[in-house]
Design an enzyme around this catalytic site. Structure first.
Site, short mmCIF file in Angstrom:
data_model
loop_
_atom_site.label_atom_id
_atom_site.label_comp_id
_atom_site.label_asym_id
_atom_site.label_seq_id
_atom_site.Cartn_x
_atom_site.Cartn_y
_atom_site.Cartn_z
N GLY A 440 33.76 21.45 35.69
CA GLY A 440 33.96 20.01 35.45
C GLY A 440 33.91 19.60 34.01
N CYS A 524 13.62 16.52 26.78
CA CYS A 524 13.09 15.47 27.63
C CYS A 524 14.23 14.87 28.45
CB CYS A 524 12.47 14.37 26.79
SG CYS A 524 11.17 14.96 25.73
N TRP A 569 16.81 13.65 40.70
CA TRP A 569 16.62 13.50 39.26
C TRP A 569 16.33 12.05 38.87
CZ3 TRP A 569 21.10 17.29 37.45
CH2 TRP A 569 20.71 18.60 37.77
N HIS A 649 29.18 22.20 43.99
CA HIS A 649 28.73 23.17 42.99
C HIS A 649 27.21 23.21 42.97
CE1 HIS A 649 27.98 25.23 39.25
NE2 HIS A 649 27.32 24.18 38.81
N CYS A 651 23.70 25.30 41.08
CA CYS A 651 23.25 26.24 40.04
C CYS A 651 21.75 26.10 39.84
CB CYS A 651 23.98 25.95 38.74
SG CYS A 651 23.87 24.25 38.22
N HIS A 702 25.59 29.79 29.92
CA HIS A 702 24.40 29.45 29.16
C HIS A 702 24.29 30.26 27.87
CE1 HIS A 702 23.71 28.50 33.39
NE2 HIS A 702 23.21 27.40 32.89
N CYS A 734 28.96 27.41 35.54
CA CYS A 734 28.48 26.02 35.45
C CYS A 734 29.41 25.26 34.49
CB CYS A 734 27.03 25.99 34.97
SG CYS A 734 26.21 24.42 35.23
N1 GLN Z 1 30.21 18.97 36.95
C1 GLN Z 1 29.06 19.16 36.13
C2 GLN Z 1 29.47 19.79 34.81
O1 GLN Z 1 30.41 20.50 34.79
C3 GLN Z 1 28.05 20.05 36.82
C4 GLN Z 1 26.80 20.19 36.01
C5 GLN Z 1 25.71 20.98 36.68
O2 GLN Z 1 25.94 21.80 37.49
N2 GLN Z 1 24.51 20.75 36.31
O3 GLN Z 1 28.83 19.61 33.79
ZN ZN Z 2 25.95 23.94 37.31
#
Ligand code: GLN
Ligand code: ZN
Length: 770
Positions: A440, A524, A569, A649, A651, A702, A734
């Site tokens: 995304g 934060c 969240w 999605h 993660c 990451h 991600c």
């Molecule tokens: N669609 C979000 C992105 O691509 C998904 C983010 C996530 O998984 N935390 O940033």
């Molecule tokens: Zn993700």
């Protein structure tokens, strides 16, 4: 009756700790300046707690990065490879464990990080050697006690906080498979005894040992180890009073034998998460001399205390064990809430008056004490207030409730089953084998952040801002076409944060100006506050997605955040069951999904990275949770036609043991993190054949590392062993927002090349699932 606190937020009211740490890491300030900021924050915190009249003030709850890492540092649990780095001082060693160390020939990865129980706080996972030795390595706790002593001119009110030995071992991991961490108990206990006795020697009366694992389902072995540890303390630390704290769930009666150990002078229980435990605990405690510390103020949410409830509990306890055997406190450390509601100048007074941050929560203890001691004036006013607010919202929103709470089948089921839908979608989309896509977001450059800032500061008007964002969208569409991805995205440039973007637009949710909460280290988050019924009043994403779609002949995937993640969240209203709030959000997202579909968007992704996080600590509560969480996702996703493809999605966590629930989401496609462990995460998928389409992450976003096409090809082949090839998607693991364009372009090109090779090769015919 004593008033105490388990821990105070340590980031500083203006996030001073974040700034100081980051400046220190980038060498803008020296160690002295960093330590000075730490001292200032501690003083500020102590002042608040002292002046509000707390009888016991926590100490050692401050940390420059993480309190679990502090424990490792205190106990000398420092992996060897860190000790070999030439280090200027202890603080640098400490930070290098948290952040890794790259310099010249050194390249040492940071220690692993994971979530602190079911919160959004992340801790650094202790790493144990087979023959792990423990010793007092750092003096931080003693120095901090001294600092607080100088501040208070006495040790009487100082209550040092430590993670208990069994929870500490439990939180760590073994370096290899040759031993079990819990067996290190014999080695660790003598050091704890040393620490406790040292503290007692300098005049400390109360020591808080946090053993939140007492709120989990424990094995016989774990219970035995707890029993052993506290027996040892009883024998060898005769002069300290241990306040044993549990939180995040109720404790079960099979651990009462532990509490009976002589050293445990007080037991803290969380009455916010679980008030049902009170009766059982009182009937047990009655027979002992133990003091009961009652966690009656919510340490994880931002609502004012419901005094009438708290008083009911406290009075019950007074009747049972007497006024002098009671302490009152927040349910857990206040680490999980922002510091001061008075800084929120933009929140409407009607909502604000219902809220309490850390500072206010400490004051609430005073109110409770006053009420208990007979100053009843406070009670009627507050409790009436609260009741009125609840009545009003119930009355106003009856309509929505009708829509969401009778979960008719058509609200949670797609019209037809997956295979039928898949067939229709395949015919319509004509995507190649192993279709490629992304999750995304694309790089959020400095430029984009600056743009958003200028808009926020009103230096740009809406029109100017929108025009700029559109340019980024056109650009990212062009780039994706060049890379030759099959399903494109609009890039999420208009979003600072995947939850905030939606919470800012939905009615019933507000953002704060300064409501920061530590997530990990200097990071934060500012969770939105769901204060009322959540309602979607206008389209939130359609314009952007359709604009992107209008610039390409390829399919553009719409991007939404799922109801469970928005809920997880945020700070959530506590005057109705959480699932009712989840269903309301789900309904709002469903309306957005339908609006996207109506505007011609054929693929819609609903992200649920936080699905796993909401899982309750106790097994017995799992089914209930997954039932409503999955219902919420299904409410949001099931209103569309068969031909509209729903992606989700996930993660950040392990999915192996919740795979059946993931299947129940019935998303047409799931993209899921798995590349870091080279698809180990997908092990469970092989024992259990995952029925729908799946995009196991093909590389780790990451890390700045660029994956080669060979290694992606290898992972595609591996995926072919686990899933029918017609179900496999190829994507990163991600969103790409934290990466830079150079890395992203090369990585994605390698990914699309690998998919093309995979399509042309025949390896999938042999050895594959189909
Ligand atoms: N669609 C979000 C992105 O691509 C998904 C983010 C996530 O998984 N935390 O940033
Ligand atoms: Zn993700």
């Amino acid at each position: 009756m004593l008033k105490h606190n388990l821990g105070f937020p340590r980031i500083g009211n203006k996030r001073e700790l974040k700034k100081a740490c980051e400046d220190y890491w980038s060498k803008k300030i020296n160690l002295d300046s960093l330590l000075r900021v730490g001292k200032k924050i501690k003083k500020y915190n102590w002042k608040i707690q002292e002046s509000s009249g707390l009888d016991l003030i926590p100490c050692n709850d401050f940390s420059f990065y993480d309190h679990v890492l502090d424990m490792s540092f205190l106990l000398g649990v420092i992996p060897e490879y860190f000790l070999s780095i030439p280090m200027k001082n202890e603080v640098d060693l400490y930070f290098s464990m948290a952040r890794g160390f790259q310099k010249k020939t050194w390249d040492i990865q940071a220690m692993e990080m994971t979530k602190w129980f079911n919160t959004n706080y992340h801790y650094i996972v202790p790493e144990f050697e087979q023959q792990q030795k423990f010793s007092i390595f750092s003096n931080k706790i003693f120095e901090e006690v001294q600092e607080l002593k100088n501040f208070l001119h006495s040790t009487k009110k100082i209550k040092p906080v430590l993670i208990g030995p069994v929870t500490y071992l439990f939180l760590g991991k073994e370096k290899n498979e040759l031993f079990q961490k819990m067996d290190l108990i014999d080695n660790i206990i003598p050091i704890y005894i040393d620490i406790l006795n040292k503290l007692s020697y300098i005049g400390i009366e109360w020591i808080q040992l946090d053993e939140p694992i007492l709120s989990l389902d424990l094995s016989k072995k774990e219970i035995d180890i707890l029993q052993y540890a506290y027996k040892e303390f009883s024998l060898k630390c005769s002069s300290v009073n241990i306040l044993l704290t549990t939180y995040f769930e109720g404790i079960s009666d099979n651990i009462f034998s532990i509490i009976e150990n002589r050293c445990i002078k007080a037991l803290h229980i969380d009455l916010i998460e679980n008030s049902n435990q009170l009766n059982t605990i009182l009937s047990f405690i009655k027979k002992t001399k133990i003091i009961l510390s009652m966690g009656v103020i919510d340490g994880r949410n931002i609502w004012k205390n419901n005094y009438s409830n708290s008083i009911k509990y406290i009075e019950k306890a007074i009747q049972s064990i007497g006024f002098h055997r009671i302490m009152i406190a927040p349910s857990c450390s206040l680490l999980h809430v922002p510091i001061d509601i008075d800084d929120e100048t933009l929140i409407h007074s009607n909502i604000k008056k219902k809220m309490a941050f850390a500072k206010q929560k400490i004051d609430e203890l005073n109110d409770l004490e006053k009420i208990i001691k007979g100053d009843g004036r406070i009670l009627p006013k507050n409790s009436l207030d609260l009741n009125k607010i609840q009545e009003k919202s119930n009355h106003l929103f009856k309509n929505i409730q009708k829509k969401t709470y009778n979960l008719k089948k058509e609200y949670i089921n797609r019209k037809n089953n997956f295979l039928y839908r898949q067939n229709k979608q395949k015919k319509k989309f004509r995507l190649p084998l192993f279709p490629t896509t992304t999750i995304g977001s694309f790089p959020q450059t400095k430029e984009i952040r600056k743009l958003r800032n200028r808009f926020r500061k009103k230096e740009l008007n809406q029109k100017e801002y929108d025009e700029q964002i559109k340019k980024y969208i056109v650009d990212v569409i062009k780039k994706q076409e060049e890379i030759d991805l099959d399903v494109l995205v609009h890039g999420e440039f208009e979003r600072t944060d995947m939850v905030e973007y939606f919470s800012d637009q939905l009615k019933g949710i507000i953002s704060t100006k300064n409501g920061w909460v530590q997530s990990y280290g200097s990071r934060c988050v500012k969770p939105p506050i769901i204060y009322g019924d959540v309602i979607r009043v206008f389209d939130m994403t359609t314009d952007w997605i359709c604009y992107a779609q209008s610039h390409t002949n390829k399919l553009v995937k719409g991007m939404l955040t799922g109801p469970v993640t928005i809920l997880q969240w945020s700070f959530v209203r506590d005057d109705q069951p959480i699932y009712e709030t989840a269903y309301q959000i789900a309904w709002a997202i469903r309306e957005e999904v339908l609006s996207l579909e109506k505007s011609g968007i054929q693929i819609i992704q609903i992200d649920e990275p936080a699905l796993r996080e909401g899982q309750p600590l106790r097994k017995k509560n799992w089914n209930f949770y997954f039932n409503w969480a999955i219902n919420a996702f299904r409410i949001s996703s099931s209103g569309v036609k068969d031909e509209t493809q729903i992606h989700t999605h996930m993660c950040y966590s392990e999915f192996n043991d919740i795979i059946e629930h993931i299947v129940n989401l019935d998303a047409d496609v799931i993209t899921i993190e798995s590349s870091r462990s080279k698809m180990k995460l997908l092990k469970s998928f092989s024992n259990f054949s995952y029925p729908n389409e799946i995009g196991p992450g093909m590389y780790d976003i990451h890390s700045p590392r660029i994956p080669s096409k060979e290694e992606i090809l290898y992972l595609i082949k591996k995926a072919c062993m686990l899933f029918p090839k017609k179900n496999i998607w190829v994507n990163p693991d991600c969103g790409l927002k934290t990466r830079n364009w150079n890395e992203v372009e090369v990585s994605l090109k390698n990914m699309t090349k690998a998919a093309k090779i995979a399509r042309s090769e025949c390896f999938c015919k042999k050895n594959s699932k189909d």
